[in-house]
Design an enzyme around this catalytic site. Structure first.
Site, PDB file in Angstrom:
ATOM      1  N   HIS A 184       4.738   6.525 -10.530  1.00  0.00           N
ATOM      2  CA  HIS A 184       4.787   5.219  -9.876  1.00  0.00           C
ATOM      3  C   HIS A 184       4.848   5.373  -8.370  1.00  0.00           C
ATOM      4  O   HIS A 184       5.314   4.498  -7.657  1.00  0.00           O
ATOM      5  CB  HIS A 184       5.980   4.415 -10.394  1.00  0.00           C
ATOM      6  CG  HIS A 184       6.143   4.524 -11.869  1.00  0.00           C
ATOM      7  ND1 HIS A 184       7.033   5.372 -12.460  1.00  0.00           N
ATOM      8  CD2 HIS A 184       5.457   3.952 -12.875  1.00  0.00           C
ATOM      9  CE1 HIS A 184       6.908   5.309 -13.767  1.00  0.00           C
ATOM     10  NE2 HIS A 184       5.968   4.463 -14.052  1.00  0.00           N
TER      11      HIS A 184
HETATM   12  S1  FES Z   1       7.877   7.323  -9.543  1.00  0.00           S
HETATM   13 FE1  FES Z   1       8.379   6.528 -11.493  1.00  0.00          FE
HETATM   14  S2  FES Z   1       8.902   8.337 -12.527  1.00  0.00           S
HETATM   15 FE2  FES Z   1       8.507   9.065 -10.575  1.00  0.00          FE
END
Ligand code: FES
Ligand code: HEM
Lengths: 177, 418
Positions: free
Chosen positions: A142
């Site tokens: 993410h």
């Molecule tokens: S940014 Fe969501 S798990 Fe690493």
């Protein structure tokens, strides 16, 4: 069963007392029966018996990051370059979402070795080394960016990459756990 | 609605049984004599289709479990063994894997049907909430099922989703260890997921019974969204609804078969054919398509706890729908503004689904935020306001009138003879 007499504004009867006492014992009994059923879900003794992992650092060249397994999780051992160490040290604490100086994340005199649990503090993916806006670690899941000290700089992760308990057994041997 | 059945079996043996366990009478009053609104359209056939889907998952699942091994070392191989060696194993697994997608296609249509025709409104609140519970159980079941083949997506999907609970302040990390039975997704996790994946479908079946019970207590809604007022408004379940449901189900089976036989991997992800590797995350993790809108909501919020709360809230808000939309008129057919907002909402959900599959960066994040905001605005602002300000159009006086038009009673009776 007879009706409870308290409804008529009279004194509680023996039967009222027995109802409540039976109910209370029953509730405690149900909770006691549920306890083992729930507790069995927690990490068991064999999982808890965490072995420590020893790693020989001699083959790890400057600028290299290796991944070892500890407690089923990846652990990064980064041999940082001079530039990376300087960048980590030069960062102002007020620029950090989870302020922590670089000194607090490495062993004194061993600043070139950065040891981190390789689990993104957002939702647990394994970040990639030497990537992201701060050239430290980047989590592709993410989009969390960590710096060369493994500190969170940008993205949804709330905190810095965790530093596991570890010590130097010898100058070139590190024991994790 | 269903009233006491006056069903009398012909054979003496069945009469003897019926006096002791009136199960045939129950079946007869629920699925034969049961009065259904005469104006039901094909969107009402998805309840039957969903029951079919649950049956398919349970039957193929039980058979797969005879060959599947729930261990970290053996799971991936046992699924390959099912695909290559077990007689018709490829068919059973394809049916089960595509079946899960079919199940979700059907449930989403079923839910949007309810949203459009106002099926959640008085007196169907409990019926609707039971549906939301079934949906939650389905999501849990499908999530744990997807972990079982122990491929890369299985492993990392399980890691990301269980880590959602680490956002709970204070006890979060302990909760996650409790779910895992360890310090990462590992053997104990896989084994308990298998156990629960076996259990939950039967719990779904139980809630389905309650769902149908509640349905038969309050009666079906219908495209006009008005109550049944007389016998003229209804037709007996058999043959009318039975025939319509069967036809729709066969069409659905054709679609299902097309997936199973021609494109069994179309809805899956290629990375799940790579065995799980706890040390390496795939560069691009995506959940199964049916979770994508919720995944997009999770990623839209730039805070860990906030994202998790928004994701769960996006489902929880459905349960409150009967009290958010207070409009008396049920069907969107007679609510000109609501109808437009309904379609905007459908596009919002599809948009979120599309964004959930995109990387979380740049314009995609901004778009996800806008659509996430609209998702909640629709429920929390638009629907309550519409309840007060929208002027509904003229609703027909009865279901019979909505189908047959305003006719003299005599002709209506003749046409609606039964
Ligand atoms: S940014 Fe969501 S798990 Fe690493
Ligand atoms: C609500 C009903 C169900 C749903 C939505 C569902 C969903 C799923 C999904 C998505 C998978 C992964 C498929 C894949 O990619 O391989 C799966 C696998 C599996 N399921 Fe289910 N399932 C359901 C019911 C059941 C039941 C009742 C059983 C057993 C009694 C079962 C046993 C299995 C087994 C053994 C696997 C692993 C084999 C495989 O991956 O194909 N399932 N399930």
């Amino acid at each position: 069963m007879a009706k409870s007499t308290t409804m008529n504004g009279e004194q509680p009867t023996r039967r009222d007392f027995l109802y409540i006492a039976t109910g209370a014992v029953g509730a405690v009994g149900a909770a006691a029966a549920a306890w083992p059923l729930i507790s069995q879900m927690n990490p068991d003794a064999s999982v808890q018996a965490l072995a420590s992992t020893e790693v020989d650092l001699t083959p790890v060249a400057e600028g290299q990051i290796i991944t070892v397994k500890w407690r089923g999780k990846p652990v990064f051992i980064a041999h940082r370059t001079k530039k990376e160490i300087e960048e980590a040290k030069a960062t102002q604490l007020r620029d950090l979402p989870d302020p922590q100086p670089d000194e607090a994340r490495v062993k004194k005199g061993k600043e070139q070795w950065l040891v981190l649990v390789g689990v993104c503090t957002h939702l647990g993916c394994v970040p990639l080394g030497h990537q992201g806006d701060y050239k430290g670690f980047f989590c592709p899941c993410h989009g969390s960016h960590y710096d060369t000290s493994g500190r969170i700089r940008k993205g949804p992760a709330p905190s810095n990459l965790e530093v596991p308990p570890y010590e130097f057994a010898t100058d070139t041997m590190v024991r994790i756990g | 609605m269903s009233g006491p059945s006056n069903f009398q079996p012909k054979s003496a043996l069945l009469q003897w049984t019926e006096r002791r366990l009136p199960i045939l009478g129950l079946m007869h009053s629920s699925f034969v004599a049961y009065p259904t609104p005469r104006n039901l359209n094909y969107w009402w056939t998805f309840g039957g289709i969903l029951s079919f889907c649950l049956g398919v998952q349970i039957i193929t699942g039980i058979v797969l479990a005879m060959h599947y091994t729930p261990t970290v070392a053996g799971a991936f191989e046992s699924v390959e063994h099912i695909m290559r060696d077990v007689n018709y194993g490829w068919l059973l697994r394809n049916m089960h894997a595509s079946g899960a997608s079919m199940f979700f296609i059907a449930v989403y249509i079923h839910m949007f049907r309810g949203l459009y025709y106002g099926s959640y409104k008085e007196p169907r609140e409990i019926l609707w909430i039971l549906g939301v519970i079934i949906f939650l159980l389905m999501m849990a079941t499908a999530f744990m099922g997807y972990v079982l083949p122990w491929g890369q997506m299985s492993f990392w999907g399980a890691t990301v989703i269980t880590n959602l609970f680490s956002a709970i302040p204070g006890i979060g990390p302990k909760v996650v260890e409790f779910l895992w039975g360890g310090y990462s997704v590992d053997q104990p996790t896989l084994q308990r997921f298998f156990s629960l994946h076996y259990l939950l479908p039967f719990m779904i079946a139980g809630v389905v019974v309650l769902h149908v019970w509640a349905l038969h207590e309050v009666g079906q809604n219908n495209p006009a969204g008005i109550d049944v007022k007389s016998d003229k408004d209804t037709l007996p379940f058999t043959p009318y609804a039975t025939a319509k449901d069967s036809f729709a189900m066969v069409c659905f089976m054709i679609l299902f078969a097309w997936f199973v036989f021609y494109i069994p991997n179309y809805l899956g992800h290629a990375d799940n054919y790579i065995p799980a590797n706890p040390l390496q995350t795939p560069t691009h993790i995506v959940p199964e398509w049916y979770f994508l809108p919720f995944y997009a909501i999770l990623r839209a919020i730039p805070s860990k706890l906030g994202g998790v709360i928004a994701m769960f809230a996006s489902i929880a808000v459905l349960a409150f729908l009967p009290w958010l939309d207070r409009a008396k008129t049920r069907s969107a057919k007679y609510r000109p503004l609501f109808k437009q907002f309904f379609w905007i909402f459908v596009i919002t959900c599809i948009g979120l689904g599309w964004l959930g599959a995109k990387p979380a960066e740049g314009g995609y994040v901004i778009a996800s935020r806008i659509l996430t905001a609209w998702y909640f605005i629709h429920f929390l602002v638009v629907l309550p306001l519409l309840s007060y300000y929208e002027k509904p159009s003229q609703v027909p006086a009865s279901i019979a009138e909505s189908v047959l038009g305003k006719q003299p009673l005599a002709t209506a009776k003749a046409k609606g003879s039964r």
